[in-house]
Design a protein around this motif. Sequence first.
Motif, PDB file in Angstrom:
ATOM      1  N   ARG A 248      69.922  -4.748  11.259  1.00 28.00           N
ATOM      2  CA  ARG A 248      69.217  -4.917  12.538  1.00 28.00           C
ATOM      3  C   ARG A 248      67.751  -4.511  12.419  1.00 28.00           C
ATOM      4  O   ARG A 248      66.852  -5.198  12.914  1.00 28.00           O
ATOM      5  N   VAL A 249      67.510  -3.403  11.734  1.00 27.39           N
ATOM      6  CA  VAL A 249      66.140  -2.939  11.507  1.00 27.39           C
ATOM      7  C   VAL A 249      65.433  -3.870  10.533  1.00 27.39           C
ATOM      8  O   VAL A 249      64.243  -4.183  10.696  1.00 27.39           O
ATOM      9  N   GLY A 250      66.158  -4.337   9.522  1.00 28.10           N
ATOM     10  CA  GLY A 250      65.579  -5.258   8.547  1.00 28.10           C
ATOM     11  C   GLY A 250      65.114  -6.553   9.200  1.00 28.10           C
ATOM     12  O   GLY A 250      64.036  -7.076   8.857  1.00 28.10           O
ATOM     13  N   VAL A 256      58.175  -8.680  12.104  1.00 29.97           N
ATOM     14  CA  VAL A 256      56.872  -8.012  12.181  1.00 29.97           C
ATOM     15  C   VAL A 256      55.994  -8.430  11.001  1.00 29.97           C
ATOM     16  O   VAL A 256      54.830  -8.799  11.172  1.00 29.97           O
ATOM     17  N   ASN A 257      56.570  -8.374   9.792  1.00 27.58           N
ATOM     18  CA  ASN A 257      55.805  -8.738   8.598  1.00 27.58           C
ATOM     19  C   ASN A 257      55.260 -10.153   8.684  1.00 27.58           C
ATOM     20  O   ASN A 257      54.082 -10.391   8.395  1.00 27.58           O
ATOM     21  N   GLU A 258      56.114 -11.088   9.075  1.00 30.46           N
ATOM     22  CA  GLU A 258      55.684 -12.488   9.121  1.00 30.46           C
ATOM     23  C   GLU A 258      54.525 -12.670  10.096  1.00 30.46           C
ATOM     24  O   GLU A 258      53.545 -13.357   9.788  1.00 30.46           O
ATOM     25  N   GLU A 259      54.621 -12.046  11.273  1.00 28.49           N
ATOM     26  CA  GLU A 259      53.530 -12.166  12.249  1.00 28.49           C
ATOM     27  C   GLU A 259      52.252 -11.524  11.720  1.00 28.49           C
ATOM     28  O   GLU A 259      51.162 -12.075  11.871  1.00 28.49           O
ATOM     29  N   ALA A 301      52.487  -5.363  17.993  1.00 22.46           N
ATOM     30  CA  ALA A 301      53.599  -6.169  17.477  1.00 22.46           C
ATOM     31  C   ALA A 301      54.882  -5.345  17.376  1.00 22.46           C
ATOM     32  O   ALA A 301      55.966  -5.826  17.721  1.00 22.46           O
ATOM     33  N   LEU A 302      54.784  -4.109  16.909  1.00 22.59           N
ATOM     34  CA  LEU A 302      55.964  -3.250  16.791  1.00 22.59           C
ATOM     35  C   LEU A 302      56.663  -3.094  18.140  1.00 22.59           C
ATOM     36  O   LEU A 302      57.892  -3.222  18.239  1.00 22.59           O
ATOM     37  N   LYS A 303      55.887  -2.838  19.177  1.00 19.55           N
ATOM     38  CA  LYS A 303      56.478  -2.610  20.505  1.00 19.55           C
ATOM     39  C   LYS A 303      57.059  -3.891  21.083  1.00 19.55           C
ATOM     40  O   LYS A 303      58.146  -3.896  21.674  1.00 19.55           O
ATOM     41  N   ARG A 304      56.337  -5.006  20.914  1.00 20.87           N
ATOM     42  CA  ARG A 304      56.789  -6.272  21.503  1.00 20.87           C
ATOM     43  C   ARG A 304      58.006  -6.836  20.769  1.00 20.87           C
ATOM     44  O   ARG A 304      58.993  -7.245  21.404  1.00 20.87           O
ATOM     45  N   ALA A 306      60.188  -5.318  18.912  1.00 19.09           N
ATOM     46  CA  ALA A 306      61.388  -4.478  19.038  1.00 19.09           C
ATOM     47  C   ALA A 306      62.313  -5.023  20.128  1.00 19.09           C
ATOM     48  O   ALA A 306      63.542  -5.039  19.969  1.00 19.09           O
ATOM     49  N   GLY A 307      61.717  -5.494  21.221  1.00 20.70           N
ATOM     50  CA  GLY A 307      62.514  -6.037  22.323  1.00 20.70           C
ATOM     51  C   GLY A 307      63.314  -7.261  21.944  1.00 20.70           C
ATOM     52  O   GLY A 307      64.378  -7.530  22.533  1.00 20.70           O
ATOM     53  N   HIS A 308      62.832  -8.035  20.951  1.00 19.77           N
ATOM     54  CA  HIS A 308      63.556  -9.233  20.503  1.00 19.77           C
ATOM     55  C   HIS A 308      64.879  -8.862  19.843  1.00 19.77           C
ATOM     56  O   HIS A 308      65.764  -9.709  19.690  1.00 19.77           O
ATOM     57  N   HIS A 309      65.002  -7.606  19.411  1.00 22.75           N
ATOM     58  CA  HIS A 309      66.176  -7.169  18.660  1.00 22.75           C
ATOM     59  C   HIS A 309      66.986  -6.118  19.424  1.00 22.75           C
ATOM     60  O   HIS A 309      67.784  -5.387  18.815  1.00 22.75           O
TER      61      HIS A 309
END
Length: 349
Positions: A248-250, A256-259, A301-304, A306-309
């Motif tokens: 899930r974290v991966g 995040v990396n791709e963006e 990006a980290l905050k936004r 995170a909600g997708h997951h």
Amino acid sequence: MSEKFNVADIFGENVFNDTVMKERLPKNVYKNLKLAMTGVQELSLTDADVIANAMKDWAIEKGATHYTHWFQPLTGTTAEKHDSFISAPKENGKVLMEFSGKELIKGEPDASSFPSGGLRATFEARGYTVWDITSPAFLKEDATGVILCIPTAFCSFKGEALDKKTPLLRSMEVLSTQAMRIVRLFNKNTTATKVTPSVGAEQEYFLIDRAKYLQRKDLIYANRTLFGAMPPKGQEMDDHYFGSIRPRVGAFMKEVNEEMWRLGVCAKTQHNEAAPAQHELAPVYTQVNVAVDHNQMVMEALKRIAGHHGLTCLLHEKPFAGINGSGKHNNWSLTTDDGINLMNPGETP
């Protein structure tokens, strides 16, 4: 199998970077822009018009409808006011897509409500966003669509800094002036003309389940624990540190990396940090002004994402009592423009 892509192919594709400018700007305009970026000369409004038009065409080709002067007020985050590229309708009811050099260089957002609300009368509190020519424009895509973001400094009518970037740019200038005195003192034959600080800003963060986060009013309102018992398991074994990353974290890290890569951010390292549920993203170092802009993009990006997951990302420096807090380690150096790293200890350190 997930969709495959080559990082080298997508890296910086949403950035109006040097490659794009070389392709889209006339040679003389490109040359004048590079001279302006190094502080040798000012950019003329004529050249700014050409750059703005090229930037607009590039952004529209990638789906952009609006542009914004992206700035960093004293709120700990970024701010933006979106303006569309459309002009006033013509007699036939059609509109043109326009973006001028004047709109690129300067904006006039209301400064009366920064940093914490309406403290001053609006008509007495003009604020000006000024294009930071040294940090490349980029495209941000979210629920509002694709937005052309132009990094800017934010100051008052009389030049007082109303943001975090203006003091940073001024400090870079002062540091270069004073460091050059030392460089010339120790090396009278140097070809250097300025000294530039570079930073690689590591970003530590916590990821917690969104449903559990919503049960904690202290986390919602203060981003940290204010009450409750200690958890049954803390950092006794340090088994989380550099451990295997959970799926899930991966998946979150992959998005995040791709963006970040598409935005030209050199996201290099990812791993589990020392505390349970704590993780880290570390980039390759770059010029401090650009590095700070990149770090703001990373935090957003980290905050936004995170909600997708089904997760919530906590960036508070000490969200949980009794376990490691989150640092933002600044790995910095000073380098002359002819390539000498002033932090290098040499042969006789």
